[in-house]
Write a protein that holds these residues in place. Structure first.
Motif, PDB file in Angstrom:
ATOM      1  N   GLN A 128      59.978 -41.818-105.770  1.00 43.26           N
ATOM      2  CA  GLN A 128      60.119 -41.471-104.346  1.00 43.26           C
ATOM      3  C   GLN A 128      59.249 -42.440-103.550  1.00 43.26           C
ATOM      4  O   GLN A 128      58.409 -42.041-102.740  1.00 43.26           O
ATOM      5  CB  GLN A 128      59.679 -40.026-104.084  1.00 43.26           C
ATOM      6  CG  GLN A 128      60.474 -38.976-104.828  1.00 43.26           C
ATOM      7  CD  GLN A 128      59.746 -38.439-106.039  1.00 43.26           C
ATOM      8  OE1 GLN A 128      58.553 -38.596-106.194  1.00 43.26           O
ATOM      9  NE2 GLN A 128      60.480 -37.786-106.930  1.00 43.26           N
ATOM     10  N   ARG A 183      60.831 -29.063-101.976  1.00 42.68           N
ATOM     11  CA  ARG A 183      60.120 -30.340-102.043  1.00 42.68           C
ATOM     12  C   ARG A 183      61.089 -31.468-102.393  1.00 42.68           C
ATOM     13  O   ARG A 183      61.097 -32.520-101.732  1.00 42.68           O
ATOM     14  CB  ARG A 183      59.001 -30.271-103.095  1.00 42.68           C
ATOM     15  CG  ARG A 183      58.253 -31.589-103.299  1.00 42.68           C
ATOM     16  CD  ARG A 183      57.492 -31.592-104.604  1.00 42.68           C
ATOM     17  NE  ARG A 183      58.384 -31.537-105.744  1.00 42.68           N
ATOM     18  CZ  ARG A 183      59.023 -32.582-106.263  1.00 42.68           C
ATOM     19  NH1 ARG A 183      58.875 -33.782-105.718  1.00 42.68           N
ATOM     20  NH2 ARG A 183      59.813 -32.440-107.295  1.00 42.68           N
ATOM     21  N   GLU A 231      52.209 -31.121-108.184  1.00 41.56           N
ATOM     22  CA  GLU A 231      53.319 -31.450-109.069  1.00 41.56           C
ATOM     23  C   GLU A 231      53.063 -32.772-109.779  1.00 41.56           C
ATOM     24  O   GLU A 231      53.384 -32.926-110.963  1.00 41.56           O
ATOM     25  CB  GLU A 231      54.619 -31.519-108.269  1.00 41.56           C
ATOM     26  CG  GLU A 231      55.235 -30.174-107.971  1.00 41.56           C
ATOM     27  CD  GLU A 231      55.698 -29.480-109.245  1.00 41.56           C
ATOM     28  OE1 GLU A 231      56.709 -29.904-109.831  1.00 41.56           O
ATOM     29  OE2 GLU A 231      55.017 -28.526-109.664  1.00 41.56           O
ATOM     30  N   THR A 232      52.482 -33.725-109.059  1.00 41.46           N
ATOM     31  CA  THR A 232      52.142 -35.005-109.685  1.00 41.46           C
ATOM     32  C   THR A 232      51.133 -34.803-110.800  1.00 41.46           C
ATOM     33  O   THR A 232      51.243 -35.403-111.882  1.00 41.46           O
ATOM     34  CB  THR A 232      51.584 -35.985-108.643  1.00 41.46           C
ATOM     35  OG1 THR A 232      52.564 -36.203-107.623  1.00 41.46           O
ATOM     36  CG2 THR A 232      51.224 -37.319-109.276  1.00 41.46           C
ATOM     37  N   CYS A 279      53.048 -30.942-103.498  1.00 46.63           N
ATOM     38  CA  CYS A 279      53.586 -32.203-104.032  1.00 46.63           C
ATOM     39  C   CYS A 279      52.579 -32.893-104.941  1.00 46.63           C
ATOM     40  O   CYS A 279      52.933 -33.384-106.026  1.00 46.63           O
ATOM     41  CB  CYS A 279      53.990 -33.126-102.887  1.00 46.63           C
ATOM     42  SG  CYS A 279      55.454 -32.590-101.970  1.00 46.63           S
ATOM     43  N   VAL A 299      52.606 -28.182 -98.076  1.00 47.32           N
ATOM     44  CA  VAL A 299      53.631 -28.990 -98.743  1.00 47.32           C
ATOM     45  C   VAL A 299      52.983 -30.152 -99.488  1.00 47.32           C
ATOM     46  O   VAL A 299      53.318 -30.434-100.654  1.00 47.32           O
ATOM     47  CB  VAL A 299      54.645 -29.530 -97.718  1.00 47.32           C
ATOM     48  CG1 VAL A 299      55.707 -30.382 -98.420  1.00 47.32           C
ATOM     49  CG2 VAL A 299      55.315 -28.393 -96.951  1.00 47.32           C
ATOM     50  N   TRP A 353      56.367 -37.380 -92.854  1.00 45.20           N
ATOM     51  CA  TRP A 353      55.909 -36.105 -93.411  1.00 45.20           C
ATOM     52  C   TRP A 353      55.651 -35.110 -92.286  1.00 45.20           C
ATOM     53  O   TRP A 353      54.560 -35.043 -91.716  1.00 45.20           O
ATOM     54  CB  TRP A 353      54.660 -36.325 -94.257  1.00 45.20           C
ATOM     55  CG  TRP A 353      54.996 -36.930 -95.588  1.00 45.20           C
ATOM     56  CD1 TRP A 353      55.379 -38.214 -95.819  1.00 45.20           C
ATOM     57  CD2 TRP A 353      55.014 -36.273 -96.856  1.00 45.20           C
ATOM     58  NE1 TRP A 353      55.638 -38.408 -97.149  1.00 45.20           N
ATOM     59  CE2 TRP A 353      55.417 -37.238 -97.817  1.00 45.20           C
ATOM     60  CE3 TRP A 353      54.713 -34.981 -97.273  1.00 45.20           C
ATOM     61  CZ2 TRP A 353      55.534 -36.940 -99.174  1.00 45.20           C
ATOM     62  CZ3 TRP A 353      54.827 -34.675 -98.627  1.00 45.20           C
ATOM     63  CH2 TRP A 353      55.233 -35.643 -99.560  1.00 45.20           C
ATOM     64  N   MET A 372      62.281 -34.781 -99.864  1.00 45.96           N
ATOM     65  CA  MET A 372      61.766 -36.114-100.142  1.00 45.96           C
ATOM     66  C   MET A 372      62.531 -37.216 -99.412  1.00 45.96           C
ATOM     67  O   MET A 372      61.936 -38.143 -98.861  1.00 45.96           O
ATOM     68  CB  MET A 372      61.782 -36.377-101.647  1.00 45.96           C
ATOM     69  CG  MET A 372      60.573 -35.864-102.387  1.00 45.96           C
ATOM     70  SD  MET A 372      59.060 -36.718-101.838  1.00 45.96           S
ATOM     71  CE  MET A 372      57.828 -35.744-102.715  1.00 45.96           C
TER      72      MET A 372
END
Length: 230
Positions: free
Chosen positions: A112, A26, A75-76, A72, A68, A38, A30
């Motif tokens: 990002q 990941r 993770e946020t 992501c 994916v 994406w 980025m």
């Protein structure tokens, strides 16, 4: 070369599973998301940057691009929850909890920025409307849970519905905000939160009035059964 890490002499990188490489893939992808959009091709380029067989990306994310994206955004959620805990969310008032939760997510996205702008642009396409709604709702749920919300009644839904609207509109402002320290975004969020707080106060007053309002059902019951209490 197989779909495993290209092991260097003396290391055991080949023992790492594809799932355990998700974070590294990941992060490496980025920069490519920012410039190339994406797509799985961007993930493959990230894998090559790490010296890995691009086929490893398919093993790490078996559902493809949306796998994916899910990772992501998860993770946020994780970063936000950890950061709120570090900032002492339990000692904050509700307004501060939600404001901080939204800002922490945007501060994380700011790192990002172009990649996340491209993701919002992708999800804003009509064909992905249902995914956008689902991800926005999931973000609102994560924020409320991180803020310690334990409601289980209709408030569970109303809180997340309202916050979904606040978060979605704030993200749109953030996408075009080039001010130092995201000043425009912070000001907009503060106004939206204030509107929500005023709405909640009004709703509470209406509900309290409703508790003392004469009940037509009870009145009719008394007519039918004179001895019944109102």
């Amino acid at each position: 070369m197989t779909a495993t890490a290209q092991a260097r002499p003396g290391d055991n990188s080949g023992d790492i599973t594809p799932e355990e490489r998700r974070g590294a893939l990941r992060a490496a992808a980025m920069e490519h998301f920012a410039f190339d959009g994406w797509t799985m091709d961007s993930v493959y380029r990230g894998a090559r940057d790490l010296g890995l067989d691009p086929a490893l990306a398919d093993l790490a994310f078996p559902e493809g691009l949306w796998d994916v994206v899910d990772f992501c955004l998860s993770e946020t959620d994780r970063v936000m929850t950890e950061e709120l805990t570090a900032r002492g969310v339990d000692t904050m008032k509700v307004r501060e909890k939600i404001t901080t939760a939204v800002l922490v997510r945007l501060e994380h996205a700011q790192k990002q920025r172009e990649a996340m702008r491209r993701l919002v642009g992708l999800l804003s396409q009509p064909v992905h409307a249902s995914r956008m709604s689902r991800y926005t709702w999931r973000a609102a749920d994560a924020m409320w849970r991180a803020a310690g919300d334990t409601s289980t009644d209709y408030n569970w839904y109303t809180k997340r519905t309202i916050l979904s609207g606040v978060y979605a509109s704030t993200v749109l402002v953030w996408m075009g905000d080039d001010t130092p320290d995201l000043d425009e975004t912070r000001a907009f969020l503060a106004r939206r939160i204030e509107n929500v707080m005023q709405f909640e106060k009004t709703k509470a007053k209406v509900l309290s009035l409703g508790e003392n309002r004469p009940s037509l059902t009870r009145f009719l019951g008394r007519l039918r059964y004179p001895g019944a209490r109102a």
